[in-house]
Design an enzyme around this catalytic site. Structure first.
Site, short mmCIF file in Angstrom:
data_model
loop_
_atom_site.label_atom_id
_atom_site.label_comp_id
_atom_site.label_asym_id
_atom_site.label_seq_id
_atom_site.Cartn_x
_atom_site.Cartn_y
_atom_site.Cartn_z
N GLY A 91 42.13 -8.01 3.13
CA GLY A 91 42.89 -8.88 4.04
C GLY A 91 41.89 -9.49 5.00
O GLY A 91 41.60 -8.92 6.04
N ARG A 92 41.36 -10.64 4.58
CA ARG A 92 40.27 -11.24 5.34
C ARG A 92 40.71 -11.69 6.73
O ARG A 92 40.09 -11.35 7.73
CB ARG A 92 39.76 -12.45 4.56
CG ARG A 92 38.39 -12.91 4.94
CD ARG A 92 38.16 -14.29 4.39
NE ARG A 92 38.17 -14.35 2.94
CZ ARG A 92 37.13 -14.06 2.17
NH1 ARG A 92 36.01 -13.69 2.72
NH2 ARG A 92 37.22 -14.17 0.87
N ASP B 224 45.73 -11.96 -0.47
CA ASP B 224 45.93 -11.76 0.97
C ASP B 224 47.30 -12.29 1.42
O ASP B 224 47.75 -11.96 2.51
CB ASP B 224 44.83 -12.48 1.75
CG ASP B 224 43.48 -11.81 1.58
OD1 ASP B 224 43.44 -10.75 0.93
OD2 ASP B 224 42.48 -12.35 2.09
N THR C 229 46.16 -15.96 -3.97
CA THR C 229 45.45 -15.14 -2.98
C THR C 229 46.17 -13.81 -2.85
O THR C 229 47.37 -13.80 -2.60
CB THR C 229 45.40 -15.78 -1.59
OG1 THR C 229 45.16 -14.76 -0.62
CG2 THR C 229 46.70 -16.46 -1.21
N ARG D 288 33.25 -18.33 -7.25
CA ARG D 288 33.56 -18.92 -5.95
C ARG D 288 32.77 -20.22 -5.80
O ARG D 288 31.73 -20.40 -6.41
CB ARG D 288 33.17 -17.96 -4.83
CG ARG D 288 34.15 -16.79 -4.70
CD ARG D 288 34.03 -16.16 -3.32
NE ARG D 288 34.95 -15.06 -3.18
CZ ARG D 288 36.22 -15.19 -2.82
NH1 ARG D 288 36.72 -16.37 -2.55
NH2 ARG D 288 37.00 -14.13 -2.71
N GLY D 289 33.26 -21.08 -4.94
CA GLY D 289 32.50 -22.29 -4.59
C GLY D 289 32.94 -23.49 -5.40
O GLY D 289 33.41 -23.37 -6.52
N ARG E 200 42.92 -5.35 -6.72
CA ARG E 200 43.16 -6.71 -7.18
C ARG E 200 42.74 -6.95 -8.64
O ARG E 200 42.95 -8.04 -9.17
CB ARG E 200 42.50 -7.73 -6.26
CG ARG E 200 40.99 -7.74 -6.29
CD ARG E 200 40.41 -8.85 -5.44
NE ARG E 200 39.10 -9.18 -5.94
CZ ARG E 200 38.22 -9.96 -5.33
NH1 ARG E 200 38.53 -10.50 -4.17
NH2 ARG E 200 37.06 -10.21 -5.87
O1 F6P Z 1 40.51 -13.68 -0.37
C1 F6P Z 1 40.91 -12.61 -1.14
C2 F6P Z 1 39.97 -11.44 -1.00
O2 F6P Z 1 40.43 -10.47 -1.89
C3 F6P Z 1 39.87 -10.90 0.42
O3 F6P Z 1 40.87 -9.98 0.75
C4 F6P Z 1 38.50 -10.30 0.41
O4 F6P Z 1 37.95 -10.29 1.69
C5 F6P Z 1 37.73 -11.18 -0.48
O5 F6P Z 1 38.65 -11.78 -1.36
C6 F6P Z 1 36.62 -10.49 -1.19
O6 F6P Z 1 36.30 -11.13 -2.38
P1 F6P Z 1 34.84 -11.29 -3.01
O7 F6P Z 1 34.09 -10.02 -2.77
O8 F6P Z 1 35.12 -11.59 -4.43
O9 F6P Z 1 34.21 -12.46 -2.32
#
Ligand code: F6P
Length: 441
Positions: A255-256, A211, A209, A155-156, A366
């Site tokens: 699902g954020r 989501d 994504t 990430r990032g 996922r």
């Molecule tokens: O954005 C996709 C997602 O799978 C969200 O549903 C979830 O909140 C988030 O990523 C969690 O991902 P990680 O724990 O890798 O940051």
């Protein structure tokens, strides 16, 4: 309303060369496969929506450029080097996209070189010095049978100046970014630096994504696989809940900011009594609040099943410390766990039994390989991304809109977020299937 200008796709310049793909199509003596660029895909899907734009002439209606092979391409394949990077959280189908990109670039365009960057944008940063991977058809054989990404991810975003230094050093002409909205923001800042330096490097995105919240893209790849996997948790919770007196199954799904996975997974099983999503606020307490409604449902049926999207009910956990992840997203608090506790306390207070079974499949939905539907979708997205990149398109992502593959400007794809419409037909289907009230309290 989206203005026509917003739907313009950036291009590096005019096409010049025939590609090996064009030879393939010529051998078949057909030109049908080439995209007719004047044949745009309308943004609106009903006459009513188009009419609501006033007296606009047909050519002024907002529309997307169609995806697909161009008669003339911008980059000379023999001199073209392509970089591929996967960023952000995992999603079923990442390996399918990587493999399809490599096969399309190698077999149909015969590009000079394909470089895989390791661990997201870190792989293009001099700070991390992750080694690159040479990608060839044999390197990617059978990778689509596995979940995850062979390139790794993170990430990032990283310093775009540093990233463009890396692209220049490796002689990369096309960078393909497979990532979510945060990664596409990173991709745009890379494209900005490229433009400032007046380099001819295309930056093309394959939006990712689970989501399913990227706008102007009907459905994101991996979403179908993810919600199908989530149905296993729902089935298990239902079996458990129906096997004990006053059984209550609670399943929390990813699902954020949106409840697409929760809605689709709940509809697929058609056993849920309640679905809670971030788009539809609810009250837990009071007469006709969620807890009261749940108690009544258990009294009627002897059990109940609740599906909750992880972004729902965060307002109940506002006092917990706020933390951000490396992409700048707020880390969610565990509402499912909180709900399980509140249900238990409520039934105790009401002097009634409750046998609660809480399942949070979390990453299990996922990290799996893509199902055949997503596999097909991934290949087609990758082919569209390669055609777009080789034709010199840049700062755009590929998507499917109204059943057609299209080019969506990156800026547009990160501008908003897809959410379940509380007035729309998906949510109505959920209300019909569950029989839950339209409002709690
Ligand atoms: O954005 C996709 C997602 O799978 C969200 O549903 C979830 O909140 C988030 O990523 C969690 O991902 P990680 O724990 O890798 O940051």
């Amino acid at each position: 309303m989206v203005e026509h200008e917003d739907l313009q796709v950036k291009s590096l310049g005019a096409g010049r060369l025939d590609s090996p793909l064009s030879q393939l199509l010529a051998e078949r003596r057909t030109s049908l496969h080439y995209v007719d660029e004047s044949d745009r895909v309308l943004f609106d899907d009903t006459v009513g929506l188009a009419a609501a734009r006033g007296s606009a002439a047909i050519e002024d209606l907002p529309s997307f450029e169609p995806g697909g092979p161009r008669r003339r391409i911008y980059f000379d394949p023999a001199k073209t080097n392509v970089g591929i990077v996967t960023c952000g959280g995992l999603c079923p189908g990442l390996n399918d996209v990587i493999r399809a990109l490599v096969l399309e670039l190698s077999n149909h365009y015969r590009v000079n070189r394909i470089v895989g960057f390791r661990n997201g944008f870190q792989g293009l940063s001099s700070r991390y010095r992750h080694p690159t991977v040479e990608l060839r058809p044999e390197t990617v054989e059978r990778i689509n049978e596995y979940g995850g990404t062979i390139l790794g991810t993170s990430r990032g975003n990283q310093d775009p100046e540093d990233i463009v230094d890396c692209l220049e050093m490796l002689g990369i002409n096309v960078l393909i970014v497979i990532g979510g909205d945060g990664s596409m923001r990173g991709a745009l800042s890379i494209a900005d630096v490229i433009a400032q330096r007046e380099r001819r490097i295309a930056v093309v995105g394959v939006p990712k994504t689970i989501d399913n919240d990227i706008p102007y893209i009907e459905q994101s790849f991996g979403f179908q696989t993810a919600f199908a996997k989530a149905t296993e948790a729902i089935r298990a919770a239902h079996v458990e809940a129906t096997a004990v007196p006053n059984g209550i199954g609670v399943v929390q799904l990813m699902g954020r900011h949106c409840g697409f996975i929760a809605c689709y997974a709940a509809l697929a099983n058609n056993d849920a009594d309640f679905v809670l999503i971030p788009e539809v606020p609810f009250t837990l307490d009071g007469e006709n609040g969620f807890l009261d409604q749940l108690r009544r449902r258990v009294a009627e049926r002897g059990h109940a099943l609740v599906v909750v999207a992880e972004g729902a009910g965060q307002e109940y956990l506002q006092d917990a410390p706020k933390r951000l992840d490396a992409s700048g997203n707020q880390k969610l608090h565990d509402f499912g766990e909180y709900l399980r506790r509140r249900i238990g306390d409520y039934f105790t207070e009401m002097r009634e039994d409750a046998n609660i079974r809480y399942i949070n499949p979390s990453y299990a939905i996922r990290s799996v390989p893509a199902d055949p539907y997503d596999g097909v979708y991934c290949i087609r997205l990758a082919q569209a991304a390669v055609h777009a990149a080789m034709a010199g398109r840049t700062e755009m992502v590929v998507g499917r809109w109204r059943g057609r593959f299209v080019h969506v400007p990156m800026q547009l794809a990160i501008g908003t977020r897809n959410q379940v419409d509380p007035e729309g037909d998906l949510w109505l289907s959920v209300l019909e299937a569950t029989g839950q009230p339209t409002r709690f309290a």
